[in-house]
Design a protein around this motif. Structure first.
Motif: not given
Length: 427
Positions: A307-310, A178-180, A12-16, A318-323
């Protein structure tokens, strides 16, 4: 298999948003067989298909590193994304009032681009078109994941949809809201937060001279700014995405100006390398902080994305690290599937944490150090900053290291596949 059927869903992924949707697609494309449920707070987009897309001047955008392009190629998304992605062929890094400059060129690394810039809405359309073809993905939208209870072998997630509450059981919950993150807070996972005491003002701007595929990183006495090239629209080639770091007082002053006044203020700070600023689009702003979660895994739960790091947005990491983190989690799920283990088993999620942690620490350290060295005035450090930029430009090894960081391929780059079947994607 009987145990699996006792659960409402496998993952289950919370956040689309971009992170959650990309993870859902990656699971279905690279680790088929899992049942995936995505819970998203906003309704699914009613926008037209990508073939009917018309770029909006004021659309917000995301910088994609070369490593992120490799990930999207592996997911089969890059052909569609690239149709509306501006290539960053050169990066120009400078500090106002100093002669030191660093110039990065894609041709020096035998690549067509150092990175790309794409509208968030375009990325979303490309993702949704691909996700619509995946039968193993179930969407709950608009809906909200509000609480979690641990179970033996998984979790129970409380869902609110259409004003009614219900629960879903899942063998693994991925927090991607997300961050919040309200779900992170509901789980009792604390954060480490370092406030930069500044705001990011985001807007699209047009310049008299075309950007020619150059991304500008400009450090000033008031804070850093970035201009990233964009494509599409009536001002194709002249439109750039602005990320402007401002103190609270400076932000208030800029927001009080009309469009002409904002162009003039930006001109004073950036200079005339692109000629006159001719347009300043709709702006958004938010406070800047470096945020990291105290935990990114626990039994049955994994945190990803903001949610893990901003991170600070100017460095574009940021987004590249997330990917890269998403791909590390997908590889952990592959390990679970191949070894007949539940995807939420702590041993599985620890593999994700251990693989992603070095990249996270190094990227956060690189981004934070860059901002702290160049972004906060400190006149006494001026000569050091100046020498550093000049040194990066003339020392091949240092310049290569800096470029690899900017391209998102340092320290091994994107998470590599563990199976021989997928290895061809990385040759």
């Amino acid at each position: 298999m009987a145990d699996r059927q006792a659960w409402d869903t496998d993952i289950l992924i919370a956040g689309g948003g971009l992170a959650g949707a990309t993870l859902a697609l990656a699971i279905c494309r690279l680790v088929p067989g899992y049942r995936v449920t995505v819970v998203e707070a906003f309704p699914l987009s009613g926008d037209p298909a990508p073939g009917d897309y018309q770029p909006s001047y004021d659309a917000r955008s995301t910088a994609l590193s070369w490593g992120s392009r490799q990930i999207f190629e592996r997911l089969g998304l890059w052909p569609s994304i690239s149709a509306q992605a501006a290539a960053i062929r050169h990066i120009h890094v400078s500090e106002k009032g100093r002669f030191g400059v660093t110039r990065l060129d894609a041709s020096d690394h035998q690549q067509p681009a150092l990175g790309y810039v794409a509208d968030n809405r375009w990325l979303g359309l490309c993702l949704m078109e691909s996700l619509a073809q995946q039968p193993d993905i179930h969407w709950l939208a608009p809906a909200q994941a509000e609480g979690v209870t641990s179970l033996q072998g998984g979790v129970r997630v409380m869902i609110r949809q259409d004003g009614e509450a219900r629960s879903l059981t899942s063998r693994c919950l991925v927090v991607a809201d997300g961050g919040r993150s309200g779900l992170r807070e509901a789980l009792g996972i604390g954060i480490q937060k370092e406030d930069y005491g500044q705001y990011a003002l985001i807007a699209n701007v047009s310049t008299e001279q075309p950007h020619q595929g150059v991304a500008w990183e400009r450090f000033t006495e008031r804070g850093p700014m970035a201009l990233l090239p964009q494509v599409g629209g009536p001002e194709d080639g002249h439109r750039s995405a602005l990320v402007w770091t401002l103190s609270p007082a400076d932000l208030e002053e800029v927001l009080a100006l009309d469009e002409a006044g904002r162009c003039a203020r930006l001109q004073q700070v950036f200079g005339w390398r692109l000629g006159r600023f001719t347009r300043f689009g709709e702006s958004h702003h938010y406070p800047l902080a470096l945020t990291t979660a105290n935990e990114c895994v626990r039994p049955g739960v994994a945190l990803v994305g903001n949610a893990a790091h901003a991170l600070h947005p100017v460095a574009g990491q940021g987004f590249n690290l997330a990917l890269r983190g998403l791909m590390a989690l997908v590889e952990a799920f592959r390990f679970a599937r191949d070894n007949d283990m539940p995807p939420g088993d702590l041993r599985v999620l620890e593999r994700y944490r251990q693989q992603h942690a070095p990249d996270q620490q190094q990227t956060i350290g690189f981004s934070d150090s860059l901002i702290r060295l160049f972004g906060g005035g400190y006149p006494a450090l001026g000569p050091v900053r100046n020498a550093g930029l000049a040194g990066l430009d003339i020392v091949p090894g240092a310049k290569h290291w800096f470029a690899r960081r900017a391209m998102g391929v340092a320290a091994g780059g994107p998470s590599r596949p563990s199976s021989d079947r997928d290895r061809e994607h990385w040759q």
